[in-house]
Scaffold this motif. Structure first.
Motif, PDB file in Angstrom:
ATOM      1  N   GLU A  68       0.821  -1.212   0.000  1.00 54.40           N
ATOM      2  CA  GLU A  68       0.000   0.000   0.000  1.00 54.40           C
ATOM      3  C   GLU A  68       0.855   1.263   0.000  1.00 54.40           C
ATOM      4  N   LEU A  69       2.127   1.118   0.351  1.00 56.05           N
ATOM      5  CA  LEU A  69       3.012   2.262   0.543  1.00 56.05           C
ATOM      6  C   LEU A  69       4.103   2.309  -0.517  1.00 56.05           C
ATOM      7  N   SER A  70       4.564   3.503  -0.782  1.00 54.79           N
ATOM      8  CA  SER A  70       5.744   3.618  -1.621  1.00 54.79           C
ATOM      9  C   SER A  70       6.932   3.086  -0.818  1.00 54.79           C
ATOM     10  N   PRO A  71       8.013   2.694  -1.474  1.00 55.92           N
ATOM     11  CA  PRO A  71       9.180   2.210  -0.724  1.00 55.92           C
ATOM     12  C   PRO A  71       9.671   3.223   0.315  1.00 55.92           C
ATOM     13  N   LEU A  72       9.663   4.506  -0.022  1.00 56.83           N
ATOM     14  CA  LEU A  72      10.108   5.528   0.925  1.00 56.83           C
ATOM     15  C   LEU A  72       9.155   5.625   2.115  1.00 56.83           C
ATOM     16  N   ASP A  73       7.850   5.615   1.845  1.00 62.45           N
ATOM     17  CA  ASP A  73       6.871   5.684   2.933  1.00 62.45           C
ATOM     18  C   ASP A  73       6.970   4.461   3.839  1.00 62.45           C
ATOM     19  N   TYR A  74       7.190   3.305   3.248  1.00 60.72           N
ATOM     20  CA  TYR A  74       7.345   2.084   4.048  1.00 60.72           C
ATOM     21  C   TYR A  74       8.553   2.220   4.978  1.00 60.72           C
TER      22      TYR A  74
END
Length: 87
Positions: A68-74
């Motif tokens: 559900e998240l971008s790699p950066l957000d994760y």
């Protein structure tokens, strides 16, 4: 410490940081609130009282939602969780 006390502590830590949090920290805190509360509710419904089980549930919930998240957000969410969990 009980599961409920731990949940309250984590949520309070998130709330206490609102005034000084960066946009990324605000996002991660808001995102984690749901995962923390869900894990606590699951533990309660399963009559689970071990904090380690709740922590595992939060971590698994975050991992399950990775897509559900971008790699950066994760990465930001994981960093915030690790920060909260170490306190």
């Amino acid at each position: 410490m009980t599961i409920q006390e731990y949940e309250e502590k984590l949520l309070q830590l998130i709330d206490d940081g609102i005034d000084t949090a960066t946009d990324d920290e605000l996002f991660a805190g808001g995102y984690l609130r749901g995962h923390i509360s869900l894990a606590a509710a699951e533990c309660e419904s399963e009559n689970e009282s071990q904090l380690s089980v709740m922590k595992e549930k939060v971590e698994q919930s975050i991992a399950d939602a990775k897509s559900e998240l971008s790699p950066l957000d994760y990465k930001i969410v994981c960093k915030q969780w690790n920060s909260l969990d170490s306190l």
